[in-house]
Write a protein that holds these residues in place. Structure first.
Motif, PDB file in Angstrom:
ATOM      1  N   MET A  74      -6.627  -0.900   6.204  1.00  0.00           N
ATOM      2  CA  MET A  74      -6.258  -1.484   4.905  1.00  0.00           C
ATOM      3  C   MET A  74      -7.360  -1.398   3.857  1.00  0.00           C
ATOM      4  O   MET A  74      -7.498  -2.280   3.011  1.00  0.00           O
ATOM      5  N   GLN A  75      -8.149  -0.339   3.927  1.00  0.00           N
ATOM      6  CA  GLN A  75      -9.163  -0.150   2.894  1.00  0.00           C
ATOM      7  C   GLN A  75      -8.502  -0.054   1.526  1.00  0.00           C
ATOM      8  O   GLN A  75      -7.409   0.501   1.402  1.00  0.00           O
ATOM      9  N   LYS A  76      -9.179  -0.561   0.518  1.00  0.00           N
ATOM     10  CA  LYS A  76      -8.605  -0.533  -0.835  1.00  0.00           C
ATOM     11  C   LYS A  76      -8.360   0.906  -1.275  1.00  0.00           C
ATOM     12  O   LYS A  76      -9.149   1.804  -0.996  1.00  0.00           O
TER      13      LYS A  76
ATOM     14  N   PRO B 246     -10.502  -3.153   7.974  1.00  0.00           N
ATOM     15  CA  PRO B 246     -10.946  -1.983   7.199  1.00  0.00           C
ATOM     16  C   PRO B 246     -10.417  -0.661   7.748  1.00  0.00           C
ATOM     17  O   PRO B 246     -10.255   0.301   6.996  1.00  0.00           O
TER      18      PRO B 246
ATOM     19  N   ASP C 237      -5.833   2.223  -7.318  1.00  0.00           N
ATOM     20  CA  ASP C 237      -4.605   1.469  -6.967  1.00  0.00           C
ATOM     21  C   ASP C 237      -3.923   0.985  -8.252  1.00  0.00           C
ATOM     22  O   ASP C 237      -4.569   0.332  -9.095  1.00  0.00           O
TER      23      ASP C 237
ATOM     24  N   ALA D 210       0.838  -1.207   0.000  1.00  0.00           N
ATOM     25  CA  ALA D 210       0.000   0.000   0.000  1.00  0.00           C
ATOM     26  C   ALA D 210       0.870   1.253   0.000  1.00  0.00           C
ATOM     27  O   ALA D 210       0.567   2.228  -0.704  1.00  0.00           O
TER      28      ALA D 210
ATOM     29  N   SER E 144      -8.656  -5.801   3.161  1.00  0.00           N
ATOM     30  CA  SER E 144      -9.547  -4.642   3.336  1.00  0.00           C
ATOM     31  C   SER E 144     -10.792  -5.031   4.142  1.00  0.00           C
ATOM     32  O   SER E 144     -11.222  -4.304   5.046  1.00  0.00           O
ATOM     33  N   ASP E 145     -11.347  -6.196   3.832  1.00  0.00           N
ATOM     34  CA  ASP E 145     -12.523  -6.674   4.570  1.00  0.00           C
ATOM     35  C   ASP E 145     -12.169  -7.000   6.019  1.00  0.00           C
ATOM     36  O   ASP E 145     -12.961  -6.761   6.926  1.00  0.00           O
TER      37      ASP E 145
ATOM     38  N   SER F 280      -5.631  -8.101  -1.403  1.00  0.00           N
ATOM     39  CA  SER F 280      -5.847  -6.768  -0.818  1.00  0.00           C
ATOM     40  C   SER F 280      -7.324  -6.571  -0.476  1.00  0.00           C
ATOM     41  O   SER F 280      -7.664  -5.889   0.500  1.00  0.00           O
ATOM     42  N   SER F 281      -8.236  -7.203  -1.240  1.00  0.00           N
ATOM     43  CA  SER F 281      -9.674  -7.144  -0.914  1.00  0.00           C
ATOM     44  C   SER F 281      -9.952  -7.885   0.396  1.00  0.00           C
ATOM     45  O   SER F 281     -10.723  -7.421   1.239  1.00  0.00           O
TER      46      SER F 281
END
Length: 719
Positions: A565-567, A562, A571, A509, A558-559, A554-555
């Motif tokens: 590490m939100q998308k 959150p 990107d 990221a 993110s889940d 990364s999804s």
């Protein structure tokens, strides 16, 4: 008895022979401070004993002396520089006094004679080894150089070219090779070692060996002509520059020391060695590499204890899902002697899995490390199948199907219906929660994560992930199975991404944000490879991982987390993925992959990638190397600190080894905790605060502020 200490003793034998026996309290002989003191005391006792005409040095254990006691190094190297110099000077003088004994000496070498153990043999006038012996000076692996006379005596014994190759690579020699190079005088079968040593010693006393001339040679300047010396040392410098690079000062220091000492006698040459050793001992690189050694010992010790507690032996493994990963896991089990059933739903996948194993073995044969019998035995240990019933006798099942929780859930449920009640089931998932997958199991206590890294046969780490309901019995058995497969197990608790991937994605990221701010991905890769020391920069690593895999992971992250590490909008990874630039797997990502004119793999920065990213990125801007490093490493370090604080990983040492073995973290930096402690925790806090405005991944915990304020170390926390 001439002398009796805790680690060694000396007694008189027949006909004026005496023997000095190393027999420390532990399982091996080491040179700790107590043993060095005893060596000095026994030398004095031997010097004053007029009955001794010759001395045999041997070990009472299955190995000679494994080297210095590295557990003492941390405390020693924390001393002021002048005190470190004083310690190494006085210690090396103990070896000098032993070398100056007024009668011939011979070392009878069995098993390992490494580091200080090798230097002990070098101070003797003669050396005989049995066929089990390995001799060498591996100090370079700790960021150090020999400190007890190795850089002085070995070049005078076997020539500077050979000696520098020994020391700068740190590779030990088997007895026959060591004899061929002149480091050992004779090699015999183990049962004849002591008899042969005594016989040679008697001959030396009788004048059949000119032991005094041999000793004088070790104490005189090197016998090298001016041109020969220039050629020898310039070749050594070039070799070290090519192989070690600039991040590892120890091999460079060795070459410089031997070069400068070539025209000096023993005392002058030893003074240079002592000074070089001290400089290295105070270096960040030595601190990092000694730290790695100690961390590795802790990880191995923990693994052995857990494996010892296992009450189930794995006699047959099964891998579900063939292909590259499944084939790699099946190969690893088979090559270490455990039969494995490789199950898939499609014949082409099984063919790919088998060809992966055959390819690894084929490369081993080309390098001379695998013979036809080994290849046949390994392939015979792998049974491919399309039928679930073939796995019914497996003690350990490793699920390695597609990274999809629904698919994995179905496979795990089906597996549990087929295997025995006491069979252990693991998932090789890299990101999906073990607790979530365990919901598909009737007996979740026998289920855990077993995350291998690609390529399986090369990467040492296996993350073993403990779920909330995983039994300790399951963990212990899987640790034992991992060790049997020749891998290093590190047990972690369940969380999104587990340990390695959880800390890798904030690093990615940080890279994505940097590229969006106008950084050239090639420039970033260059800084992270050439200056920080990673084997691959982030863009290249993403190409190797695969843009599809990275985007999916990364999804998941993110889940799962959150708040940090939100998308990222626009990107670069997602942009390339949507454009079907998947990286190495389809030959195009940040780089274009192909072959050069000689047929070797090539990678070139992709103009297409630059064009794709242009609309979403700021105008190209040059970033300072320190800013590039900080913007990638602060997020990784922050997330690793959180993992330790949350109990995901047991200790800073295990965290450092996980990144070293799982990602190839630069060894000269010692791991992420060693990196931030070398920087200084207060400096790290200030650096993170400087970039805190960039988002949550740059914001540090209260815990690290408290650690910095109180001057504590993460390595002092209980493991």
């Amino acid at each position: 008895m001439i002398y009796e200490g805790n680690s060694l003793c000396a007694k008189l034998l027949d006909n004026g022979l005496a023997e000095l026996v190393f027999d420390a309290k532990g399982s091996v002989n080491k040179f700790d401070r107590q043993t060095v003191q005893e060596l000095d005391e026994v030398t004095q006792a031997l010097t004053n004993n007029s009955e001794v005409k010759g001395l045999l040095v041997r070990s009472a254990k299955s190995t000679f002396i494994v080297g210095a006691d590295i557990t003492e190094f941390t405390e020693l190297f924390d001393m002021p520089e002048n005190e470190v110099l004083d310690w190494v000077t006085k210690t090396s003088q103990v070896f000098d006094r032993f070398e100056d004994l007024p009668f011939p000496t011979i070392a009878a070498i069995n098993g390992f004679a490494l580091g200080g153990g090798c230097e002990m043999t070098l101070v003797c006038d003669l050396r005989v080894a049995d066929t089990t012996a390995s001799i060498g000076l591996p100090e370079v692996k700790l960021g150090l150089m020999p400190g007890f006379g190795g850089t002085v005596r070995l070049p005078r014994l076997i020539g500077s070219d050979n000696a520098l190759e020994w020391m700068t690579t740190g590779r030990d020699r088997k007895a026959a090779k060591a004899m061929a190079e002149g480091a050992i005088d004779s090699v015999v079968a183990p049962e004849h070692l002591i008899e042969a040593a005594k016989s040679m010693l008697v001959d030396a006393i009788a004048g059949k060996f000119d032991w005094k001339a041999r000793r004088t040679l070790k104490q005189a300047p090197l016998t090298l002509g001016k041109n020969e010396a220039m050629m020898s040392f310039s070749t050594a410098k070039a070799m070290v520059a090519a192989q070690a690079g600039k991040h590892y000062p120890a091999p460079h220091m060795m070459v410089d020391t031997v070069t400068k000492a070539a025209g000096l006698d023993r005392d002058g040459a030893l003074k240079l060695e002592n000074e070089g050793f001290t400089t290295l001992a105070k270096s960040d690189e030595a601190k990092a590499q000694v730290g790695i050694f100690l961390a590795d010992q802790l990880v191995k010790s923990k693994g052995k204890k857990q494996a010892k507690a296992a009450n189930k032996e794995i006699k047959q493994t099964a891998v579900l899902g063939a292909g590259i990963m499944g084939g790699g896991i099946a190969y690893q089990s088979a090559v270490k002697g455990t039969p494995v059933v490789m199950k898939d739903i499609a014949q082409p996948a099984l063919d790919l899995g088998l060809s992966e194993a055959a390819k690894i073995l084929g490369k081993g044969m080309q390098r001379g490390k695998v013979d036809a019998a080994k290849m046949a035995a390994t392939l015979n240990n792998i049974v491919p199948t399309l039928d679930y019933s073939a796995i019914k006798n497996a003690d350990l099942v490793i699920e390695a199907v597609v990274e999809n929780p629904k698919v994995k859930g179905i496979v795990l449920k089906e597996t549990e219906q087929v295997v025995a009640d006491d069979a252990i089931i693991c998932s090789n998932t890299s990101t999906i929660s073990i607790n979530q997958l365990a919901e598909n199991m009737e007996k979740p206590e026998r289920f855990c994560g077993m995350h291998f890294f690609n390529p399986v046969h090369k990467m040492p780490l296996v993350e073993i992930i403990r779920g909330e309901k995983t039994s300790e019995e399951t963990i212990n058995t899987v640790v034992a199975a991992t060790l049997k497969m020749g891998k290093t197990p590190i047990v972690v608790n369940d969380c999104p991404g587990f340990l390695v991937n959880r800390v890798l994605f904030p690093y990615f990221a940080g890279f994505s944000k940097l590229v969006l701010d106008g950084a050239d991905f090639v420039a970033v890769d260059k800084v992270m490879e050439k200056i920080f020391g990673w084997p691959m920069g982030p863009a290249y690593l993403l190409d190797v991982v695969g843009m599809d895999t990275a985007d999916h992971a990364s999804s998941v992250m993110s889940d799962g987390i959150p708040e940090r590490m939100q998308k990222i909008g626009d990107d670069p990874v997602t942009c390339l993925y949507k454009a079907e630039r998947l990286g190495q797997k389809n030959g195009k990502g940040f780089y274009n992959f192909g072959v050069d004119k000689r047929g070797r793999p090539s990678k070139t920065p992709a103009p297409e990638a630059y064009e794709l990213l242009k609309p979403v990125c700021a105008d190209e801007k040059e970033f300072d190397k320190d800013e590039i490093i900080a913007r990638l490493m602060v997020p990784m370090a922050n997330e690793m600190i959180r993992c330790l604080e949350e109990g995901i990983v047991g200790s800073a040492a295990e965290a450092d080894m996980a990144l070293l073995y799982g990602l190839g973290f630069p060894p000269f930096r010692g791991g992420v905790f060693r990196y931030i402690e070398t920087m200084g925790l207060s400096n790290f806090v200030a650096l993170a605060d400087k970039y805190a405005h960039l988002g949550p991944i740059y914001q540090i915990t209260d815990g690290v502020r408290e650690m910095a304020a109180s001057g504590k170390s993460y390595f002092e926390l209980s493991a």
